[in-house]
Design an enzyme around this catalytic site. Structure first.
Site, PDB file in Angstrom:
ATOM      1  N   ASP A  48       0.832  -1.202   0.000  1.00  0.00           N
ATOM      2  CA  ASP A  48       0.000   0.000   0.000  1.00  0.00           C
ATOM      3  C   ASP A  48       0.865   1.249   0.000  1.00  0.00           C
ATOM      4  O   ASP A  48       2.100   1.190  -0.008  1.00  0.00           O
ATOM      5  CB  ASP A  48      -1.013  -0.022   1.142  1.00  0.00           C
ATOM      6  CG  ASP A  48      -0.385   0.101   2.527  1.00  0.00           C
ATOM      7  OD1 ASP A  48       0.768   0.542   2.631  1.00  0.00           O
ATOM      8  OD2 ASP A  48      -1.075  -0.227   3.510  1.00  0.00           O
ATOM      9  N   LYS A  70      -4.380   2.915  -1.464  1.00  0.00           N
ATOM     10  CA  LYS A  70      -5.646   3.646  -1.518  1.00  0.00           C
ATOM     11  C   LYS A  70      -5.421   5.022  -0.914  1.00  0.00           C
ATOM     12  O   LYS A  70      -4.905   5.144   0.196  1.00  0.00           O
ATOM     13  CB  LYS A  70      -6.740   2.908  -0.746  1.00  0.00           C
ATOM     14  CG  LYS A  70      -7.052   1.554  -1.349  1.00  0.00           C
ATOM     15  CD  LYS A  70      -8.142   0.858  -0.586  1.00  0.00           C
ATOM     16  CE  LYS A  70      -8.456  -0.498  -1.213  1.00  0.00           C
ATOM     17  NZ  LYS A  70      -9.521  -1.219  -0.511  1.00  0.00           N
ATOM     18  N   MET A 184      -6.182   8.425   9.891  1.00  0.00           N
ATOM     19  CA  MET A 184      -6.676   9.024   8.635  1.00  0.00           C
ATOM     20  C   MET A 184      -7.718  10.114   8.888  1.00  0.00           C
ATOM     21  O   MET A 184      -8.804  10.090   8.314  1.00  0.00           O
ATOM     22  CB  MET A 184      -7.268   7.927   7.735  1.00  0.00           C
ATOM     23  CG  MET A 184      -6.296   6.804   7.420  1.00  0.00           C
ATOM     24  SD  MET A 184      -7.091   5.287   6.816  1.00  0.00           S
ATOM     25  CE  MET A 184      -7.796   4.611   8.327  1.00  0.00           C
TER      26      MET A 184
END
Length: 263
Positions: A48, A70, A184
């Site tokens: 990732d 992502k 996040m």
């Protein structure tokens, strides 16, 4: 570093298996021994966006590397596409490493991928990593728990959609009275802090933002709930970042005079 002779034997990485591993918060020295073993032996690494390039450089030059990161607001691989890559590469007889920042089972879709592999009859191994929220806090001198402040800690994803249910969830968390570590959170920071305030969290609640934990870009900004969004904007804090909200965020100042930089 040579492992001691009496160190437990590391498992073989058979062809056709998928190992779901956590890469920790960033710095390669925070990899687990088993994760480093996996990187060194994989034929394919599906990684990732939060895996430090220095970790990928530990793999053999001939190792296939597939980016599957992502990023919010940007075109990103769909989870079903990532699952297909893992299954297809394993069926082709490759040793497949799915490498994620932090821990694969903490906001990492690790369970989703393990379930897809199970459905396809693919054998897999889970290798936990140091989850980024706890690592970022610890490296900044912030304890996740302290006997004098809290008996629990909440790990929460901060990138949820803006809707009534999400706002109500944040208001409910504010009433729990335990520190919150946000993963996040940057895109929704103002909305989250406003919802926590509506839920009764005090405006002067200590907060720390930790950007790029364990990397050369690491920065720590201390603030309060009321000032958090404005301070983050003024300081130019961006992703990846962890936000610690609660009394524990105010404890780091008591350690800084003696705390040696871990790097």
């Amino acid at each position: 570093m040579k492992l001691p002779d009496n160190f437990p034997t590391l498992p073989d990485f058979p062809s056709g298996e998928v190992w779901l591993a956590g890469a920790g918060p960033g710095d390669p020295r925070l990899l687990t021994v088993l994760a480093l073993h996996a990187v060194s032996n994989a034929d394919t690494i599906v990684h990732d966006a939060l895996v430090d390039p220095r970790i990928l450089d530990l793999a053999d030059k001939g190792t296939e590397r597939i980016f599957a990161g992502k990023r919010g607001g940007r075109p990103s691989p769909q989870q079903r596409d990532i699952n297909t890559i893992l299954i297809d590469r394993a069926r082709a007889g490759r040793r497949v490493l799915r490498l994620k920042g932090g821990d694969p089972f903490v906001f990492g879709r690790g369970w989703d991928e393990a379930a897809a592999l199970t459905g396809a009859g693919i054998r897999f191994r889970i290798i936990p990593g140091i989850t980024s929220g706890l690592a970022a806090a610890a490296l900044a001198g912030i304890p996740a728990t302290s006997r004098d402040t809290n008996h629990a800690v909440i790990l929460a994803a901060g990138h949820r959609a803006q809707d009534g249910k999400s706002a109500a969830d944040w208001e409910a968390l504010a009433k729990v009275g335990q520190p919150i570590i946000l993963y996040m959170p940057m895109a929704q920071l103002a909305d989250i802090t406003a919802a926590l305030a509506r839920g009764g969290m005090a405006s002067d609640t200590p907060v720390a933002i930790i950007q790029g934990a364990s990397t050369a870009e690491e920065r720590v900004v201390e603030s309060s709930l009321a000032k958090l969004a404005d301070d983050a904007r003024r300081e130019g804090i961006g992703a990846p970042a962890i936000v610690v909200i609660g009394k524990i965020a105010g404890l780091r100042q008591g350690l800084l005079s003696s705390m040696v930089g871990w790097q």
